[in-house]
Scaffold this motif. Structure first.
Motif, PDB file in Angstrom:
ATOM      1  N   THR A  43       0.875  -1.171   0.000  1.00  0.00           N
ATOM      2  CA  THR A  43       0.000   0.000   0.000  1.00  0.00           C
ATOM      3  C   THR A  43       0.909   1.217   0.000  1.00  0.00           C
ATOM      4  O   THR A  43       1.952   1.230   0.647  1.00  0.00           O
ATOM      5  N   LEU A  44       0.510   2.248  -0.733  1.00  0.00           N
ATOM      6  CA  LEU A  44       1.338   3.436  -0.912  1.00  0.00           C
ATOM      7  C   LEU A  44       0.791   4.598  -0.097  1.00  0.00           C
ATOM      8  O   LEU A  44      -0.421   4.709   0.112  1.00  0.00           O
ATOM      9  N   ALA A  45       1.688   5.491   0.314  1.00  0.00           N
ATOM     10  CA  ALA A  45       1.284   6.686   1.057  1.00  0.00           C
ATOM     11  C   ALA A  45       0.481   7.596   0.131  1.00  0.00           C
ATOM     12  O   ALA A  45       0.878   7.838  -1.009  1.00  0.00           O
ATOM     13  N   ARG A  46      -0.642   8.104   0.618  1.00  0.00           N
ATOM     14  CA  ARG A  46      -1.488   8.979  -0.197  1.00  0.00           C
ATOM     15  C   ARG A  46      -0.963  10.401  -0.249  1.00  0.00           C
ATOM     16  O   ARG A  46      -1.197  11.126  -1.199  1.00  0.00           O
ATOM     17  N   LYS A  47      -0.284  10.802   0.836  1.00  0.00           N
ATOM     18  CA  LYS A  47       0.290  12.141   0.860  1.00  0.00           C
ATOM     19  C   LYS A  47       1.585  12.146   1.667  1.00  0.00           C
ATOM     20  O   LYS A  47       1.837  11.240   2.449  1.00  0.00           O
ATOM     21  N   ALA A  48       2.390  13.183   1.467  1.00  0.00           N
ATOM     22  CA  ALA A  48       3.664  13.302   2.167  1.00  0.00           C
ATOM     23  C   ALA A  48       3.438  13.806   3.592  1.00  0.00           C
ATOM     24  O   ALA A  48       2.617  14.692   3.815  1.00  0.00           O
ATOM     25  N   ILE A  49       4.176  13.214   4.552  1.00  0.00           N
ATOM     26  CA  ILE A  49       4.133  13.668   5.940  1.00  0.00           C
ATOM     27  C   ILE A  49       5.590  13.838   6.375  1.00  0.00           C
ATOM     28  O   ILE A  49       6.295  12.854   6.619  1.00  0.00           O
ATOM     29  N   SER A  50       6.039  15.084   6.455  1.00  0.00           N
ATOM     30  CA  SER A  50       7.454  15.341   6.708  1.00  0.00           C
ATOM     31  C   SER A  50       7.896  14.877   8.094  1.00  0.00           C
ATOM     32  O   SER A  50       9.027  14.442   8.264  1.00  0.00           O
ATOM     33  N   GLY A  51       7.027  14.946   9.092  1.00  0.00           N
ATOM     34  CA  GLY A  51       7.379  14.514  10.448  1.00  0.00           C
ATOM     35  C   GLY A  51       7.725  13.035  10.517  1.00  0.00           C
ATOM     36  O   GLY A  51       8.516  12.618  11.356  1.00  0.00           O
ATOM     37  N   PHE A  52       7.138  12.239   9.637  1.00  0.00           N
ATOM     38  CA  PHE A  52       7.417  10.803   9.606  1.00  0.00           C
ATOM     39  C   PHE A  52       8.366  10.419   8.472  1.00  0.00           C
ATOM     40  O   PHE A  52       8.593   9.241   8.224  1.00  0.00           O
ATOM     41  N   LYS A  53       8.876  11.424   7.757  1.00  0.00           N
ATOM     42  CA  LYS A  53       9.779  11.214   6.615  1.00  0.00           C
ATOM     43  C   LYS A  53       9.140  10.314   5.559  1.00  0.00           C
ATOM     44  O   LYS A  53       9.765   9.375   5.055  1.00  0.00           O
ATOM     45  N   ILE A  54       7.886  10.598   5.251  1.00  0.00           N
ATOM     46  CA  ILE A  54       7.143   9.823   4.251  1.00  0.00           C
ATOM     47  C   ILE A  54       6.837  10.723   3.062  1.00  0.00           C
ATOM     48  O   ILE A  54       6.378  11.850   3.230  1.00  0.00           O
ATOM     49  N   ARG A  55       7.098  10.228   1.881  1.00  0.00           N
ATOM     50  CA  ARG A  55       6.776  10.944   0.650  1.00  0.00           C
ATOM     51  C   ARG A  55       5.553  10.305   0.009  1.00  0.00           C
ATOM     52  O   ARG A  55       5.293   9.123   0.206  1.00  0.00           O
ATOM     53  N   LYS A  56       4.844  11.090  -0.785  1.00  0.00           N
ATOM     54  CA  LYS A  56       3.676  10.561  -1.491  1.00  0.00           C
ATOM     55  C   LYS A  56       4.126   9.433  -2.430  1.00  0.00           C
ATOM     56  O   LYS A  56       5.114   9.566  -3.139  1.00  0.00           O
ATOM     57  N   GLY A  57       3.408   8.302  -2.393  1.00  0.00           N
ATOM     58  CA  GLY A  57       3.722   7.167  -3.255  1.00  0.00           C
ATOM     59  C   GLY A  57       4.722   6.188  -2.665  1.00  0.00           C
ATOM     60  O   GLY A  57       5.049   5.182  -3.280  1.00  0.00           O
TER      61      GLY A  57
END
Length: 185
Positions: free
Chosen positions: A68-82
């Motif tokens: 499953t892919l991230a729907r949006k970026a969350i900088s606090g968790f170091k997650i980028r969209k996709g």
């Protein structure tokens, strides 16, 4: 002993028709699918751990999971969209009933300090969500080979019209649902 599908046809349908007054068998609520989700957030950089989780989920469910892919970026968790952030398996028909049979009769009784599934785990649409902290409760996983323990969520989707119908369906199928009076203890 009846498997879950036979139990549904022979015991659950007549009991539900009697309790709720359905006109025919097709009006009785049924389980449509089971979705198993596992987050891999803390293992984003560790390919070997991700592979272990994929293999263990495939053993447990009998089907290979998809990312499953991230729907949006969350900088606090170091997650980028996709970015790949989880794994999921959607089970239907025979595999679904086999998995639920093992979940009810083998895995849930092996959970430490288990006192029943709270009634509040069933939402207003009639879907049951169960969080499992340790995947090693399933008999397919050999305890000697386990290098990392992970948790996952099981969501059981029904086509019940009301929450009461879903609660009754799960109780008749053999899920250890803790009623309101039991949950106060």
């Amino acid at each position: 002993m009846l498997n879950l599908r036979e139990k549904y046809k022979k015991e659950v349908i007549p009991a539900m028709r009697e309790r709720f007054g359905y006109k025919n068998d097709l009006a009785v609520p049924k389980i449509e699918k089971v979705v198993v989700n596992a987050g891999i957030g803390k293992f984003l950089k560790d390919e070997k751990a991700q592979e272990t989780i994929i293999n263990d989920l495939a053993k447990i469910t009998g089907q290979k999971p998809v990312y499953t892919l991230a729907r949006k970026a969350i900088s606090g968790f170091k997650i980028r969209k996709g970015m790949k952030v989880g794994l999921k398996v959607t089970l239907r028909k025979k595999r679904m009933y086999d998995f639920l049979d093992r979940l009810i009769h083998v895995a849930i009784p092996r959970i430490r300090d288990f006192r029943g599934i709270p009634e509040k785990s069933i939402d207003k649409e009639g879907n049951l969500s169960i969080g499992i902290k340790e995947h090693i409760i399933f008999p397919e996983i050999a305890h000697e080979d386990v290098k990392l323990i992970f948790g996952f969520e099981v969501t059981i989707v029904t086509n019940a019209k009301t929450r009461e119908e879903a609660i009754e369906l799960f109780k008749l199928l053999g899920f250890p649902i803790k009623t309101g009076a039991d949950s106060r203890r």
